[in-house]
Design a protein around this motif. Structure first.
Motif, mmCIF file in Angstrom:
data_model
loop_
_atom_site.group_PDB
_atom_site.id
_atom_site.type_symbol
_atom_site.label_atom_id
_atom_site.label_comp_id
_atom_site.label_asym_id
_atom_site.label_seq_id
_atom_site.Cartn_x
_atom_site.Cartn_y
_atom_site.Cartn_z
ATOM 1 N N ARG A 145 4.197 -8.984 -17.643
ATOM 2 C CA ARG A 145 4.650 -7.533 -17.549
ATOM 3 C C ARG A 145 4.338 -6.066 -17.679
ATOM 4 O O ARG A 145 4.632 -5.183 -17.473
ATOM 5 N N ASP A 146 2.615 -6.073 -17.320
ATOM 6 C CA ASP A 146 2.483 -5.005 -16.506
ATOM 7 C C ASP A 146 1.539 -5.638 -14.904
ATOM 8 O O ASP A 146 0.611 -6.347 -15.140
ATOM 9 N N LEU A 147 2.527 -5.220 -13.838
ATOM 10 C CA LEU A 147 1.857 -5.667 -12.496
ATOM 11 C C LEU A 147 0.564 -4.694 -12.199
ATOM 12 O O LEU A 147 0.559 -3.309 -11.690
ATOM 13 N N VAL A 148 -0.158 -4.981 -11.710
ATOM 14 C CA VAL A 148 -1.746 -4.258 -12.010
ATOM 15 C C VAL A 148 -1.949 -5.091 -10.212
ATOM 16 O O VAL A 148 -2.375 -5.877 -9.823
ATOM 17 N N ILE A 149 -2.227 -4.496 -8.970
ATOM 18 C CA ILE A 149 -2.565 -4.787 -7.703
ATOM 19 C C ILE A 149 -4.069 -3.740 -7.562
ATOM 20 O O ILE A 149 -4.083 -2.616 -7.303
ATOM 21 N N ASN A 150 -4.979 -5.029 -6.963
ATOM 22 C CA ASN A 150 -6.299 -3.820 -6.875
ATOM 23 C C ASN A 150 -6.840 -4.397 -5.450
ATOM 24 O O ASN A 150 -7.901 -4.531 -4.860
ATOM 25 N N THR A 151 -5.492 -3.723 -4.174
ATOM 26 C CA THR A 151 -5.710 -3.108 -3.596
ATOM 27 C C THR A 151 -5.320 -1.884 -2.830
ATOM 28 O O THR A 151 -3.919 -2.348 -3.693
ATOM 29 N N PRO A 152 -5.964 -1.194 -1.760
ATOM 30 C CA PRO A 152 -4.653 -0.321 -1.450
ATOM 31 C C PRO A 152 -4.037 -0.658 -0.545
ATOM 32 O O PRO A 152 -3.277 0.363 0.237
ATOM 33 N N LYS A 153 -3.830 -1.609 0.105
ATOM 34 C CA LYS A 153 -2.592 -2.449 1.434
ATOM 35 C C LYS A 153 -2.054 -3.592 0.615
ATOM 36 O O LYS A 153 -3.295 -4.585 1.175
ATOM 37 N N PRO A 154 -1.614 -3.372 -0.264
ATOM 38 C CA PRO A 154 -0.782 -4.590 -0.464
ATOM 39 C C PRO A 154 0.316 -5.722 0.396
ATOM 40 O O PRO A 154 0.198 -4.881 1.386
ATOM 41 N N ARG A 155 0.507 -6.580 0.089
ATOM 42 C CA ARG A 155 1.431 -7.306 1.336
ATOM 43 C C ARG A 155 2.330 -7.855 -0.290
ATOM 44 O O ARG A 155 2.189 -7.721 -0.872
ATOM 45 N N PHE A 156 3.542 -8.344 0.560
ATOM 46 C CA PHE A 156 4.949 -7.964 0.105
ATOM 47 C C PHE A 156 5.302 -9.669 0.530
ATOM 48 O O PHE A 156 5.061 -9.842 1.851
ATOM 49 N N SER A 157 5.675 -10.299 -0.313
ATOM 50 C CA SER A 157 6.743 -11.639 -0.428
ATOM 51 C C SER A 157 8.344 -11.822 -0.598
ATOM 52 O O SER A 157 8.001 -11.022 -1.713
ATOM 53 N N TRP A 158 8.684 -12.352 -0.634
ATOM 54 C CA TRP A 158 10.074 -12.655 -0.693
ATOM 55 C C TRP A 158 10.742 -14.002 -0.321
ATOM 56 O O TRP A 158 10.116 -14.524 0.633
ATOM 57 N N LYS A 159 12.249 -14.466 -1.501
ATOM 58 C CA LYS A 159 12.586 -15.086 -1.297
ATOM 59 C C LYS A 159 14.488 -15.347 -1.060
ATOM 60 O O LYS A 159 14.598 -14.122 -1.264
ATOM 61 N N ILE A 160 15.035 -15.812 0.074
ATOM 62 C CA ILE A 160 16.338 -15.672 -0.252
ATOM 63 C C ILE A 160 17.147 -16.648 -1.022
ATOM 64 O O ILE A 160 16.506 -17.613 -0.754
#
Length: 978
Positions: free
Chosen positions: A40-55
Motif C-alpha cells: 500500500r505504501d512502497l518504501v525503498i531503503n536504497t539509493p540504487k534500487p533494482r527492478f524485476s518483472w514478468k511477461i
C-alpha cells in the motif's frame, strides 16, 4: 470441425504476429524485491534500487518462444512545491533479455525522503513496437541515514513510564498552514509491540505484533507510514498502544528490557515549502489502558470497562482516567557504536486475509488434472478460507466448559462475541491437543491438554463492559498456537457463529502448490505449508505454542529450502541474516538461537549452518548475486571459526551439541562427531561455490584443496573397513556420508548404498534418522537409483513415519510434529514444528523435478517404476518463479491403448528456455516414441530429427534418458516406453 479449429488458430497466430506488442503485458513488478501489488505504501531503503518483472502472454496456449529483447525504465521525482515532476532517469531502450534485478544506473543516486514514480516497457522477439507502458507506480525512499537522524535529534525522546503500566500514549497537534499538505511521513517504533491510530482510526488494522523481533540492543526496527492523505487541517490526534512483546523481562529475563516505550517522528511538508514536526517528547500524555497485562507466552488480560472510545480523536476529554506526562526513557540501543536504529525492511506480521497472497491456483481441480478421488480427504483448513477459520465442532466437556475445535492447528487468536453484564469476567484457554481417553474405561473428557505448553499459559482473560448489543473481543499483543480453545465462565452460550479465529503470520505470498494422486503426500504437503506459516513470525521460529517460539538456527537451516519453494520470503530471510550477523562475534562464532536471549556460543555446526545455507538458498531461489556479495565475508568468518576448533580436534572429535537431533524412539543418535563433520564439509562446499560465483579465485583454490582434504579425512576417520559402513552403522551415518560430494569413494559407493537400503528394509522401510539426516535421506535415495523406496517410505502410515502423524488412533495432525511419537510424550511434544519440513524441498526438486539453478529451467520428474506406479500415478505442481509460472502435471498410462506411457503437461514462462528430461518407466526401458500435441517428434525406428515447434530432442544412450529442449509456452508430451 478440425478445419475450423485449424484456421481459427492460424488466424490468431497471424494476428498476433502482426500486432504482438498488444498481446502481452507485464506483471509481478518488483523494486528492491518488493512486490508492488502487495504494498500500500512502497518504501525503498536504497539509493540504487533494482527492478524485476514478468511477461504474461494473453494467450499462453498459442504463444511460444516469447523472449524479451529490450526494456526501458523511466523514473521521475515528484517536486515538493509544484504538481509537475522532475526527470530523474531514463534508461532509454536497452538491448537486453534481463528482466530480474535490473539495476538503476542513473548519474545521481535517488535522494532520501523523496517520492518517485516509475514505469517500464519491454520489447519481445523481433517486434519494433514495445508493449504499452505500465501505469505509473509511485514509491518513496526512506531516510537512508535513519540511525544518525534519530540519535542526532536531541528533541526526539523514547517515552514511557517506569511507574505505571503506560500502554496508551496520545498527542494532539494543530495543522494551521493554509497550504495543502504535500507529504506527511511517520517513523515510529513501539517496543515491544505497538498499534498506531490517527484521528480515531487504526492506520493499518491488519498489521500486528509490530515491529519485528530483534536483538534490540543491536538492532531496533522503525516502521514508516505515509499519512499524507490522513492529516486534516486543524486539530489532529495521535494515539499509540504499547505491548510488552519480546522487549520484557518476562520473556527474556534481561534487566535492560522493559518497560514498553515509544519513539515517534512525524514530518509534514506543505505545498508552499513550509515544514512542521511532531516528535515523541514530554508534551504527550499516557495512561494504563484496557490491557492490564500482556505477554507473548501468557496471553492478555483485557478490561473493556477501561476503554475510552474516542481517546485517539481530537478534543478528547477524559474525566475518569489519570493521563500523566511520560518519562524520558533510555534507547534500547545502549551503545550507538555497535547498535542500529533501522527501517523495518520486510513485510509485517498480519492477521486474516491480508496476511497471505497467492500466485498459484489453489484448487488443482480447475485444470482437470486431478479429481477429488485422486486428492483424498485432506484434513485441515484451506488457504481459500482467507485466513479466518471457523470452528468445525463444539461441545461441553465434563467440567462444563465450552470447547471449540477449529479442525486446523493455527497460530493467531480468536474473535469472540460476548453479551453480559459489566464486570463479568471470562477466561479463554488454548491448546493443540485434547486429553486422551482413559485406557481402562475409554472415557474421553474432551478437556484441553496443556502439558506440552510447559510454562506458557496461552490464555486470555476478558472483562465485559456490559454493552447492551454485545461486544467483541480479540487480543492485541499476544499470540497463540492452538487447534482447540475452551471458554470458561462465558456470560452467554456461545455458538460457532460467535467464534472466528484469525490466522496470523508474517505477510507473504504462496508461490508453490503441489498435489498428487497419493493422499499421504498431499496431507504431508498441507501440514508442511501450514506448519511453515505458523513459524513465520518476523523470524523463523521452531514452534508457536509453548514457552519457546525462538529463532533456533537448526530449524531455520533445515526448512529454508522448502520455505522458499512454497512462499515468497526473500525480505523475511534477508532480515534474519542481518539478525544472525548482529550476533556474530569478532572471531566469527554465532549462537544457536537468534535473536539474542538463550543462544549459546558457538552454535552446533548444523545449527550454525543457517548462515551459509540461508545465504545460498536465497541465491538459488532468487538468482541475486548481490546476496552472496553482502554476506560472503560473514559466511567465511563463520566457517573459519569452526575451522579453528577443527584444527584442535580434527573431524574425529569435532565439536557438537545436538547432533542428529531427535531420531525416533527407540533409535539412538548416530555418531555426533560425524554429524558435525557433515555440517562442516557441507558449509565449506557452499563457501567454495560462493567463491566461484563471485570469482574469488584465491578463496576458490584454498577451499577446493581444503574440501578435498576434509573429504578424505571424513572417509578415513568414520568408515569401518571391517563392516563396510560408516561409524556405528546407523542409517543417518550412511546418508550423511553419501550426501557429501566426493566423500564416499566410487569403488565402495554401491556397498554403502546397499547397506543403507538393507537397513531400511530390515526396519520395515522406516527411517531411523534424526532431523539433520532426514533432510538428506530422500534426495540420496532418489539420486542413487532407489526412488521407488523413497516413495514407499513417504507413503507409510505406521510408526515412525510422516504419515503416522495423521493416521494414528490418537490425533490427526494438520501441521508437523516435533517428535514422531508425540502422543506418548509430555512437555517435549510440540504439534507444530517445522524442522521435519525439509521433506517439502524433495517434493518440488525431485517428485516434480524442478531445477532452477542452471541457465535454463530443468524439469525431470522422478516417477516410480512401472512396478510401483500405484504409489503416484498423477502429479500436479505449480511454482511461481522469477520469470512466471512453471507448471508440471503428469499422468501415468492415461490412455488404455498406450500402456507404459507418460502424459506430461508443461508450462514454461516467457523469457526462459527449459530442458525436459524423460526417465525410463522401468529398468532397461527405451523410449519408443515421443509425441507433442498429437505430433510424433521422435521415434525409435526413425533416426530423422523432426523439426516441430523448435523442439530439440536428444537421447542419452548410456542412461536412456530423453532430453527435450523447448522454448517458453505450454506443451503436452506423450512418452511411450518399451
Amino acid at each position: 470441425m478440425f478445419y475450423v479449429r485449424y484456421f481459427s488458430t492460424l488466424l490468431l497466430i497471424l494476428l498476433w504476429s502482426a500486432n504482438d506488442a498488444h498481446n502481452f503485458s507485464l506483471f509481478d513488478i518488483r523494486i528492491d524485491h518488493w512486490k508492488i501489488n502487495t504494498r500500500r505504501d512502497l518504501v525503498i531503503n536504497t539509493p540504487k534500487p533494482r527492478f524485476s518483472w514478468k511477461i504474461h502472454a494473453l494467450d499462453d496456449i498459442l504463444h511460444r518462444n516469447i523472449q524479451q529483447i529490450a526494456y526501458q525504465i523511466q523514473i521521475y521525482s515528484v517536486k515538493l512545491t509544484q504538481q509537475d515532476e522532475l526527470y530523474q532517469w531514463d534508461s532509454e531502450r536497452i538491448i537486453s533479455s534481463q528482466s530480474i534485478h535490473v539495476a538503476y544506473t542513473g548519474h545521481h543516486d535517488l535522494l532520501h525522503s523523496t517520492f518517485y514514480r516509475f514505469r517500464l516497457r519491454v520489447w519481445i522477439n523481433n517486434s519494433v513496437v514495445a508493449c504499452k507502458w505500465i501505469e505509473w507506480i509511485q514509491f518513496r525512499t526512506a531516510i537512508f541515514n535513519l540511525h544518525e537522524y534519530i540519535i542526532n535529534n536531541t528533541d526526539l525522546l523514547w517515552i514511557g513510564s517506569t511507574e505505571i503500566n503506560m500502554n496508551e500514549l496520545r498527542k494532539e497537534f494543530n495543522v494551521s498552514n493554509a497550504s495543502p499538505v504535500k507529504s506527511a511521513i511517520v517513523y515510529l517504533s513501539g517496543l515491544g509491540y505497538y498499534e498506531f491510530y490517527l484521528n480515531g482510526n487504526n492506520v493499518d488494522p491488519s498489521r500486528k505484533l509490530d515491529p519485528g523481533w530483534t536483538t534490540y540492543e543491536k538492532r531496533t526496527l522503525l516502521v514508516s507510514f505515509d499519512l499524507t492523505a490522513n492529516i486534516s487541517v486543524g486539530m489532529n490526534a495521535i494515539g499509540v498502544k504499547l505491548g510488552n512483546g519480546w522487549y520484557s523481562q518476562e520473556q527474556h529475563g534481561k534487566e535492560t528490557y522493559s518497560p514498553p516505550r515509544l519513539i515517534f517522528t512525524l514530518s509534514i511538508l506543505f505545498e508552499n515549502g513550509d515544514q512542521m514536526q511532531v516528535l515523541s517528547d514530554q508534551t504527550w500524555l499516557g495512561r494504563e489502558g484496557s490491557i492490564k497485562h500482556d505477554s507473548v507466552y501468557n496471553g492478555e488480560i483485557y478490561d473493556r470497562r477501561s476503554d475510552r472510545l474516542n481517546w485517539t480523536r481530537p478534543a478528547f476529554n477524559d474525566s475518569r482516567s489519570a493521563w500523566i506526562t511520560p518519562e524520558s526513557l533510555k534507547s534500547p540501543i545502549n551503545d550507538t557504536s555497535v547498535g542500529l536504529l533501522v527501517l523495518q525492511d520486510m513485510p509485517p506480521i498480519r492477521a486474516g486475509s491480508d496476511a497471505l497472497h497467492t500466485e498459484v491456483m489453489i484448487d488443482s481441480l480447475e485444470y482437470g488434472y486431478l479429481n477429488h478421488k485422486d486428492l483424498g480427504n485432506i484434513k485441515g483448513a484451506s488457504f481459500a478460507d482467507g485466513g479466518i477459520i471457523k470452528p468445525v465442532d463444539m461441545w461441553i466437556s465434563d467440567s462444563g466448559v465450552q470447547t471449540f475445535d477449529l479442525g486446523q492447528n493455527i497460530v493467531g487468536w480468536c474473535r469472540l462475541k460476548f453479551q453480559g453484564p459489566s464486570g463479568f469476567g471470562t477466561y479463554i484457554r488454548h491448546a493443540e491437543i485434547l486429553v486422551q481417553p482413559v485406557v481402562s474405561t475409554n472415557h474421553a473428557t474432551h478437556n484441553l491438554n496443556t502439558e506440552n505448553l510447559r510454562n506458557a499459559t496461552a490464555s486470555d482473560m476478558y472483562i465485559l463492559r456490559g454493552d447492551r448489543l454485545g461486544e467483541v473481543y480479540e487480543p492485541s499483543f499476544t499470540i497463540h498456537g492452538f487447534r482447540y480453545l475452551s471458554v470458561f465462565g462465558a456470560p452467554n452460550y456461545l455458538t460457532t457463529d460467535n467464534v472466528e479465529c484469525l490466522v496470523v503470520h508474517s505477510e507473504t505470498t504462496l508461490k508453490g502448490h503441489f498435489t498428487t494422486s497419493n493422499p499421504i503426500i498431499n496431507q504431508i504437503q498441507h501440514n508442511i505449508q501450514w506448519g511453515q506459516l505458523s513459524n513465520l513470525m518476523s523470524v523463523p521460529t521452531d514452534c508457536p505454542q509453548r514457552d519457546e517460539r525462538r529463532g533456533w538456527l537448526g530449524d531455520a537451516a533445515l526448512s529454508v529450502d522448502e520455505a522458499l519453494y512454497n512462499f515468497d520470503l526473500i525480505k523475511f530471510y534477508l532480515n534474519f541474516l542481518n539478525l544472525i550477523v548482529d550476533m556474530q562475534l569478532p572471531n566469527g562464532a554465532i549462537p544457536d538461537i537468534v535473536p539474542g536471549g538463550g543462544g549459546i556460543y558457538p552454535a552446533d555446526p548444523n545449527w550454525g549452518a543457517a548462515l551459509p545455507k540461508i545465504t545460498w538458498q536465497l541465491y538459488r531461489h532468487y538468482g541475486d548475486r548481490q546476496i552472496l556479495e553482502d554476506y560472503y565475508d560473514h559466511v567465511r568468518a563463520y566457517i573459519e571459526n569452526v575451522r579453528s576448533g577443527y584444527n584442535d580436534t580434527g573431524l574425529k572429535n569435532l565439536f557438537w551439541r545436538y547432533g542428529d537431533w531427535l531420531p525416533p524412539s527407540p533409535f539412538p543418535r548416530t555418531n555426533e562427531h560425524l554429524t558435525s563433520s557433515f555440517a562442516f564439509l557441507h558449509n565449506v562446499y557452499i563457501l567454495l561455490n560462493m567463491s566461484q560465483i563471485l570469482e574469488k579465485k584465491h578463496d576458490t583454490d584454498i577451499y577446493s584443496l581444503f574440501y578435498q582434504q576434509l573429504a578424505e579425512e571424513f572417509h578415513h576417520v568414520f568408515f569401518n573397513t571391517t563392516s563396510n559402513y560408516y561409524a556405528d552403522g546407523m542409517q543417518a551415518a550412511q546418508v550423511l556420508a553419501l550426501a557429501l560430494p566426493g566423500v564416499v569413494p566410487p569403488t565402495i559407493r554401491n556397498v554403502v548404498l546397499n547397506y543403507l537400503v538393507n537397513n531400511i528394509n530390515l526396519n520395515g522401510n522406516h527411517a531411523t534418522t534424526g532431523i539433520v539426516s532426514m533432510a538428506q535421506l530422500y534426495p540420496v535415495l532418489s539420486d542413487n537409483g532407489y526412488h521407488d523406496l523413497a516413495l514407499e517410505m513417504i507413503s507409510l502410515t505406521t510408526y515412525p513415519s510422516y504419515g503416522y502423524m495423521f493416521t494414528n488412533p490418537y490425533e490427526n495432525a494438520t501441521t508437523l510434529w516435533e517428535l514422531l511419537n508425540a502422543p506418548f510424550l509430555g512437555p517435549m511434544s510440540s504439534r507444530n514444528h517445522i524442522m521435519y519440513g525439509s521433506i517439502g524441498a524433495w517434493f518440488y526438486a525431485h517428485l516434480a523435478g524442478i531445477d532452477l539453478s542452471s541457465e535454463f529451467i530443468t524439469i525431470r520428474p522422478r516417477m516410480a517404476s512401472e512396478i510401483k506406479k500405484h504409489l503416484m500415478t498423477k502429479l500436479d505442481c505449480q511454482l511461481s518463479t522469477l520469470y512466471g509460472l512453471v507448471r508440471i502435471a503428469y499422468t501415468r498410462d492415461e490412455r488404455d491403448t498406450l500402456p507404459n506411457s507418460i502424459l506430461l503437461r508443461i508450462t514454461i514462462p516467457p523469457n526462459t528456455r527449459a530442458r525436459i528430461i524423460f526417465e525410463p518407466l522401468f529398468v532397461g526401458g527405451q523410449c519408443e516414441k515421443l509425441i507433442e500435441s498429437d505430433t510424433v517428434i521422435w521415434a525409435l525406428d526413425n533416426t530423422t530429427i523432426i523439426n516441430h515447434q523448435k523442439i530439440e530432442i536428444e537421447k542419452n544412450v548410456a542412461t536412456n534418458l530423453m532430453n527435450a529442449y523447448i522454448e517458453s509456452g505450454q506443451y503436452e508430451f506423450q512418452a511411450l516406453w518399451i
